[in-house]
Design a protein around this motif. Structure first.
Motif, mmCIF file in Angstrom:
data_model
loop_
_atom_site.group_PDB
_atom_site.id
_atom_site.type_symbol
_atom_site.label_atom_id
_atom_site.label_comp_id
_atom_site.label_asym_id
_atom_site.label_seq_id
_atom_site.Cartn_x
_atom_site.Cartn_y
_atom_site.Cartn_z
ATOM 1 N N PHE A 186 0.835 -1.198 0.000
ATOM 2 C CA PHE A 186 0.000 0.000 0.000
ATOM 3 C C PHE A 186 0.872 1.252 0.000
ATOM 4 N N PHE A 187 1.874 1.291 0.881
ATOM 5 C CA PHE A 187 2.771 2.450 0.924
ATOM 6 C C PHE A 187 3.706 2.476 -0.286
ATOM 7 N N GLY A 188 4.096 1.283 -0.759
ATOM 8 C CA GLY A 188 4.992 1.225 -1.909
ATOM 9 C C GLY A 188 4.355 1.738 -3.182
ATOM 10 N N ILE A 189 3.043 1.554 -3.330
ATOM 11 C CA ILE A 189 2.347 1.980 -4.537
ATOM 12 C C ILE A 189 1.778 3.393 -4.396
ATOM 13 N N ASN A 190 1.235 3.709 -3.228
ATOM 14 C CA ASN A 190 0.587 4.999 -3.040
ATOM 15 C C ASN A 190 1.538 6.087 -2.569
ATOM 16 N N LEU A 191 2.580 5.708 -1.807
ATOM 17 C CA LEU A 191 3.563 6.685 -1.316
ATOM 18 C C LEU A 191 4.973 6.171 -1.587
ATOM 19 N N PRO A 192 5.330 5.971 -2.866
ATOM 20 C CA PRO A 192 6.615 5.325 -3.173
ATOM 21 C C PRO A 192 7.823 6.141 -2.736
ATOM 22 N N PHE A 193 7.754 7.466 -2.852
ATOM 23 C CA PHE A 193 8.920 8.279 -2.507
ATOM 24 C C PHE A 193 9.141 8.314 -1.002
ATOM 25 N N ALA A 194 8.053 8.460 -0.249
ATOM 26 C CA ALA A 194 8.183 8.475 1.211
ATOM 27 C C ALA A 194 8.720 7.155 1.726
ATOM 28 N N ARG A 195 8.225 6.052 1.160
ATOM 29 C CA ARG A 195 8.664 4.737 1.619
ATOM 30 C C ARG A 195 10.124 4.468 1.245
ATOM 31 N N SER A 196 10.508 4.849 0.004
ATOM 32 C CA SER A 196 11.851 4.514 -0.469
ATOM 33 C C SER A 196 12.942 5.268 0.276
ATOM 34 N N THR A 197 12.611 6.458 0.809
ATOM 35 C CA THR A 197 13.616 7.240 1.506
ATOM 36 C C THR A 197 13.675 6.948 3.001
ATOM 37 N N SER A 198 12.634 6.323 3.522
ATOM 38 C CA SER A 198 12.578 6.155 4.980
ATOM 39 C C SER A 198 12.625 4.702 5.431
ATOM 40 N N MET A 199 12.624 3.756 4.513
ATOM 41 C CA MET A 199 12.546 2.351 4.912
ATOM 42 C C MET A 199 13.688 1.556 4.310
ATOM 43 N N PRO A 200 14.770 1.322 5.042
ATOM 44 C CA PRO A 200 15.839 0.451 4.557
ATOM 45 C C PRO A 200 15.377 -0.998 4.558
ATOM 46 N N LYS A 201 16.173 -1.858 3.915
ATOM 47 C CA LYS A 201 15.790 -3.261 3.795
ATOM 48 C C LYS A 201 15.673 -3.941 5.149
ATOM 49 N N ARG A 202 16.554 -3.565 6.067
ATOM 50 C CA ARG A 202 16.526 -4.237 7.361
ATOM 51 C C ARG A 202 15.218 -3.991 8.106
ATOM 52 N N ARG A 203 14.504 -2.907 7.772
ATOM 53 C CA ARG A 203 13.240 -2.677 8.446
ATOM 54 C C ARG A 203 12.211 -3.729 8.056
ATOM 55 N N ALA A 204 12.283 -4.238 6.825
ATOM 56 C CA ALA A 204 11.393 -5.326 6.427
ATOM 57 C C ALA A 204 11.675 -6.566 7.270
ATOM 58 N N VAL A 205 12.963 -6.811 7.545
ATOM 59 C CA VAL A 205 13.323 -7.941 8.410
ATOM 60 C C VAL A 205 12.782 -7.724 9.813
ATOM 61 N N TYR A 206 12.874 -6.504 10.314
ATOM 62 C CA TYR A 206 12.344 -6.198 11.644
ATOM 63 C C TYR A 206 10.838 -6.397 11.704
ATOM 64 N N MET A 207 10.151 -6.050 10.621
ATOM 65 C CA MET A 207 8.700 -6.220 10.592
ATOM 66 C C MET A 207 8.317 -7.698 10.636
ATOM 67 N N VAL A 208 9.076 -8.528 9.912
ATOM 68 C CA VAL A 208 8.822 -9.972 9.945
ATOM 69 C C VAL A 208 9.061 -10.510 11.355
ATOM 70 N N LEU A 209 10.160 -10.074 11.972
ATOM 71 C CA LEU A 209 10.456 -10.511 13.339
ATOM 72 C C LEU A 209 9.389 -10.021 14.317
ATOM 73 N N MET A 210 8.869 -8.824 14.083
ATOM 74 C CA MET A 210 7.816 -8.293 14.952
ATOM 75 C C MET A 210 6.541 -9.123 14.831
ATOM 76 N N VAL A 211 6.200 -9.545 13.611
ATOM 77 C CA VAL A 211 5.039 -10.407 13.415
ATOM 78 C C VAL A 211 5.219 -11.713 14.173
ATOM 79 N N TRP A 212 6.398 -12.311 14.056
ATOM 80 C CA TRP A 212 6.669 -13.560 14.788
ATOM 81 C C TRP A 212 6.566 -13.338 16.299
#
Length: 325
Positions: A136-162
């Protein structure tokens, strides 16, 4: 199953206070073969999918696709481990016909399986919702997401879900809900009841699962509408991104499969505890088997998409377009 979860007067352990083995049911050879084939197929499918995703992650240079592949990798690992843990116990029961009361007199093994069923059940639904948020953020707010979300944050989100799913699975060990032996004696799950703490945990499990599906449906719908507008606009030929379409297609299929597999069980649990109707063991067992199918169907989404892309590349190599003169 919806009986009171209080221990019996003869000091029966809590997990056997509703259904206590041995049962009259005797596992057949057919059920053992079915469980073995079912579990093996799921494990192999998820292993192949993980290899496919790993190669795709190494080859991709797109930040948004890297985020998405990290979430998919987390989902594949979760499905693989879920099948490995639960299928091993179920298959062992069908093969050896062990007596739970003798093997696990203090309910430690039963509690472990119950926690595994809850943890590996909620994780795919929560990861699906997390992927819907990311897209949703990648398609609707691509610039905001690309500048504020490094790859490791995706890993943190997966770990947070677990971590969240693990916290919910541990609630019965704090007296919020309880894990019990389930018919026909091959598995353990939380007690679906409209009484006391079992009511609270039943509501938590069903409402969290349904909320994840609802969030996925809403955000994916908005993302698809936005993507269609982008692709079909006046400058659609320049802004169209095949990877975005491929990712949304995979996410939609993941959502549809999760909805079909999990909604019957989640709705049945919610309706049973709200209306205080008797819970039928055979219905719960059927819905649990439906939910488990999600772990087998998910990996084929990634495998088939990769095969489709491979066929497309082979077609271009074998039948290159002749440039017009």
């Amino acid at each position: 199953m919806n009986a009171s979860a209080m221990p019996l007067a003869n000091n029966t352990p809590l997990c056997y206070s509703v259904n206590s083995p041995p049962f009259r049911y005797r596992p057949t050879i057919a059920s053992a073969y079915f469980s073995s084939i079912f579990g093996t197929l799921g494990l192999i499918s998820n292993l192949i999918a993980f290899i496919v995703l790993l190669k795709s992650f190494q080859q991709t240079h797109s930040r948004s696709r890297s985020f998405f592949l990290i979430f998919l990798g987390g989902l594949v690992v979760t499905d693989f481990m879920g099948l490995l843990v639960t299928s091993s116990i179920v298959i062992s029961f069908h093969v050896t016909h062990f007596n739970w009361r003798h093997l696990d007199p203090n309910c430690h093994f039963c509690n472990f399986m119950g926690m595994s069923m809850v943890f590996y059940g909620l994780c795919p639904l929560m990861l699906g919702a997390a992927m819907a948020v990311e897209r949703f953020f990648g398609i609707n707010l691509p610039f905001a997401r690309s500048t504020s979300m490094p790859k490791r944050r995706a890993v943190y989100m997966v770990l947070m879900v677990w971590l969240i799913a693990g916290g919910i699975a541990l609630l019965p060990l704090t007296s919020i809900g309880s894990y019990h032996m389930q018919m026909p004696g091959s598995w353990c799950f939380f007690n679906i009841s409209s009484e006391g703490s079992d009511l609270a945990f039943s509501l938590v499990f069903s409402l969290v699962g349904l909320m994840c599906i609802a969030v996925s449906f809403f955000l994916n719908t908005v993302s698809v509408v936005t993507l269609i507008r982008v692709c079909c606009g006046q400058d659609g030929s320049q802004r169209r991104r095949d990877y975005e379409i491929e990712m949304m297609l995979q996410l939609i299929l993941i959502m549809v499969i999760a909805t079909i597999c999990w909604c019957p069980l989640l709705i049945y649990i919610l309706m049973s505890v709200v209306t205080a109707d008797p819970v039928r063991d055979e219905i719960v067992l059927f819905y649990i088997r439906m939910a488990t199918c999600n772990q087998i169907f998910d990996p084929w989404i990634y495998i088939m998409c990769k095969m489709s892309r491979l066929r497309s590349l082979l077609h271009k190599q074998c039948y290159p377009e002749v440039p017009s003169r």
